[in-house]
Each structure stands twice: as C-alpha cells, then as structure tokens.
Design a protein around this motif. Sequence first.
Motif, PDB file in Angstrom:
ATOM      1  N   CYS A  42     -16.715   5.651  55.294  1.00  0.00           N
ATOM      2  CA  CYS A  42     -15.700   6.393  54.550  1.00  0.00           C
ATOM      3  C   CYS A  42     -14.597   6.805  55.516  1.00  0.00           C
ATOM      4  N   ARG A  44     -12.376   9.065  55.139  1.00  0.00           N
ATOM      5  CA  ARG A  44     -12.127  10.500  55.095  1.00  0.00           C
ATOM      6  C   ARG A  44     -13.153  11.302  55.885  1.00  0.00           C
ATOM      7  N   CYS A  45     -14.427  10.897  55.813  1.00  0.00           N
ATOM      8  CA  CYS A  45     -15.471  11.719  56.451  1.00  0.00           C
ATOM      9  C   CYS A  45     -16.337  10.970  57.448  1.00  0.00           C
ATOM     10  N   GLU A  54     -11.734   4.966  50.957  1.00  0.00           N
ATOM     11  CA  GLU A  54     -10.848   6.042  51.415  1.00  0.00           C
ATOM     12  C   GLU A  54     -11.498   7.411  51.268  1.00  0.00           C
ATOM     13  N   GLU A  55     -12.402   7.545  50.296  1.00  0.00           N
ATOM     14  CA  GLU A  55     -13.086   8.804  50.047  1.00  0.00           C
ATOM     15  C   GLU A  55     -14.394   8.490  49.350  1.00  0.00           C
ATOM     16  N   CYS A  56     -15.472   9.146  49.787  1.00  0.00           N
ATOM     17  CA  CYS A  56     -16.782   8.875  49.188  1.00  0.00           C
ATOM     18  C   CYS A  56     -17.221  10.051  48.319  1.00  0.00           C
ATOM     19  N   CYS A  59     -17.912  13.496  50.237  1.00  0.00           N
ATOM     20  CA  CYS A  59     -16.840  14.327  50.799  1.00  0.00           C
ATOM     21  C   CYS A  59     -15.747  14.642  49.789  1.00  0.00           C
ATOM     22  N   ARG A  60     -15.779  14.043  48.619  1.00  0.00           N
ATOM     23  CA  ARG A  60     -14.704  14.227  47.641  1.00  0.00           C
ATOM     24  C   ARG A  60     -14.552  15.705  47.284  1.00  0.00           C
ATOM     25  N   ARG A  64     -10.055  17.573  51.826  1.00  0.00           N
ATOM     26  CA  ARG A  64      -8.777  17.055  51.347  1.00  0.00           C
ATOM     27  C   ARG A  64      -7.683  17.082  52.409  1.00  0.00           C
ATOM     28  N   ASP A  67      -7.193  13.777  57.224  1.00  0.00           N
ATOM     29  CA  ASP A  67      -6.670  12.452  56.890  1.00  0.00           C
ATOM     30  C   ASP A  67      -7.604  11.316  57.289  1.00  0.00           C
ATOM     31  N   SER A 205     -12.309  20.659  57.635  1.00  0.00           N
ATOM     32  CA  SER A 205     -11.289  20.775  56.608  1.00  0.00           C
ATOM     33  C   SER A 205     -10.529  22.088  56.724  1.00  0.00           C
TER      34      SER A 205
END
Length: 251
Positions: A42, A44-45, A54-56, A59-60, A64, A67, A205
């Motif tokens: 992922c 993002r994480c 881009e996002e799983c 971590c969604r 946020r 990046d 975050s």
Amino acid sequence: MNHGTLAELIFPTRCAGCGGYAGRLLCPNCTARLPYIRGPACLRCGKPTLYDVEECGQCRGRVRKLDLCRALALYEDPLRRAIHRMKYGGIWRLARPLGFMAATSMAPHLGGGAPCVTHVPMHPRRRRSRGYDHAELLARAVAEALGLPHRTLLVRTRHAPTQASSDLKARRENVKGAFRAVDGPRLPREVLLVDDVMTTGYTLSECATALKRAGVRSVAACVLARDVAEGGIGGKGSALFSVQSAARRCR
C-alpha cells in the motif's frame, strides 16, 4: 592490539537479533533473515498487499495527511527483537545500521526529490528517562545515507502512554493533537518523516497533520517495520495473514 579490539575480546558484542556473540550489532544471519517487504505494498501505509494500491482497507481514513509510507520489513523477529533492544535496552548504536537499511527501502521512492528528514519526537520527559530519542537517531542515519538534511521539525506537546500498550481507540486519543511544528525558520516544502514502527498510522498521521498545517506541502514516511497484526487481528485464516504470507513468498 588497539583498544577497540581489546574491548571486543573482553566484552564481545552480541547480535541484537539472536543474542549470539557476533562481534557486530546485527549478525549476517539475522540480517538475511529480516522479514523484508519486497513485493507490492500500500503506497499510503506500507502494508504488504497482493498488488500496489494507493490506499488499503486497513489505513483508509486513518492516514489521510500522509502521502507515502515505505517500511523496510514486517514487525517480526529478528527485527522486532532488534528494535526492542534499540528502544528499551540502551543499544542506541543500532539506530545507525538500521537507519541505513531503512534508507535503502526509501531511496527508490524519492522520485528525484530532496526532502528534509525529520522524526517523530519523544516527549521530553520520556527522552530524559531513556537518555536518547531513538527516532531522532534513526532519522539522522536515514538522512546521512540519502545525503539529505535533517532538522527537528516537530514537538510533542503532551506525555501519553506508549502506543504498544493501547487499544485502537486509545491509540487515536493518545496522539490526537499531540504534535505541533517547531517555531522558527520557515519549514521545508517536502518532509521525510522517520519512525521505528507503523501499526495503525495514527501517530504518523498526526505528525503529518501538524506539518501540513504549518505549511509543508508533502509528507512521506520511512519506518523500519510495518506491524500488520493490530492487536491480534492478523491471525491465521484472516486476510491480513494471507497478505503477510504473500509478502514472504515475494522475498
């Protein structure tokens, strides 16, 4: 015989991964056995995935403001033992070799940019108790390895229990609003944020949120380990266990 060789004979260095008298902080066998993340992840994480996303689902909604995140390996032994000894066992010298290794996993994702490297800060009380900030030492090593500048850009504004002892709800509350950007010179536009372990992503975050409120444009994270268990969620039969197994097959 020099003093270093004599000291090594009298007090030989133990490997932080296996505890053997290896003459180095992490022996070649443990280095080879680290659960490296080499397959898709992922963006993002940094969690291993079956293909790049881009996002799983894990971590969604949590990270946020972050990046990008890249992790060297999964939070499993022998890396888990090494991190524990670096943080709690006084083996602060481990930060340099581990930071150099983390930098190698981050380098391909810099995209030609030259961010300023910073770290997730300890509260001053905890730093005084421990004698050093392991994340700062890691960040300095990452910056050295990548040829990037390092600055302390964040301040932790309140003391809180360690995240490792907290459940998901408490983890969020522990770090909510707990960081602010330092006062002083203008902050860089791009930042590479360094820490030891990412689990829920709440801490990273919150740090990214504080930096962006102060004018930073983009925040990427570089961590030693990605913990996908989240308090036991990733047991056998779960989706996380399947992804983790897939990551091992990619090594």
